[in-house]
Scaffold this motif. Structure first.
Motif, mmCIF file in Angstrom:
data_model
loop_
_atom_site.group_PDB
_atom_site.id
_atom_site.type_symbol
_atom_site.label_atom_id
_atom_site.label_comp_id
_atom_site.label_asym_id
_atom_site.label_seq_id
_atom_site.Cartn_x
_atom_site.Cartn_y
_atom_site.Cartn_z
ATOM 1 N N GLU A 1 16.424 -9.960 -3.886
ATOM 2 C CA GLU A 1 15.812 -10.885 -4.834
ATOM 3 C C GLU A 1 16.146 -12.310 -4.411
ATOM 4 O OE1 GLU A 1 17.854 -9.579 -8.351
ATOM 5 O OE2 GLU A 1 16.326 -8.097 -8.820
ATOM 6 N N ASP B 1 17.339 -15.897 -5.985
ATOM 7 C CA ASP B 1 17.890 -16.548 -7.169
ATOM 8 C C ASP B 1 17.259 -17.927 -7.313
ATOM 9 O OD1 ASP B 1 19.614 -18.264 -8.787
ATOM 10 O OD2 ASP B 1 21.017 -16.577 -8.775
ATOM 11 N N TYR C 1 19.037 -15.803 -1.280
ATOM 12 C CA TYR C 1 18.619 -14.409 -1.322
ATOM 13 C C TYR C 1 19.837 -13.585 -1.722
ATOM 14 C CZ TYR C 1 14.385 -15.806 1.121
ATOM 15 O OH TYR C 1 13.207 -16.401 1.460
#
Length: 69
Positions: free
Chosen positions: A9, A11, A17
């Motif tokens: 994901e 942030d 990452y």
């Protein structure tokens, strides 16, 4: 050779990452690029595999897209 699947994901607050391996306690890291994240995750996984016998509590199956109207 062992292959692990990581969830990745981005942030929005830090622009980093963030990745983790489902079911693998402690196998998480972050990086400014996807390449840096992959290297950081590889290092963490290698250290965890040296320190203890790994027991997975879950198995990664996949992802699903959920449509909400």
């Amino acid at each position: 050779m062992k292959i692990f699947t990581a969830i990745v994901e981005r942030d929005s607050d830090t622009n980093l990452y963030v990745g983790y391996v489902p079911g693998f306690s402690g196998a998480h890291s972050q990086g400014e690029t996807l390449d840096e994240l992959q290297e950081n995750l590889r290092e963490v996984i290698e250290m965890l595999l040296e320190d203890e016998e790994v027991v997975f509590k879950t198995e990664f199956v996949g992802t699903q897209q959920i449509v909400v109207h």
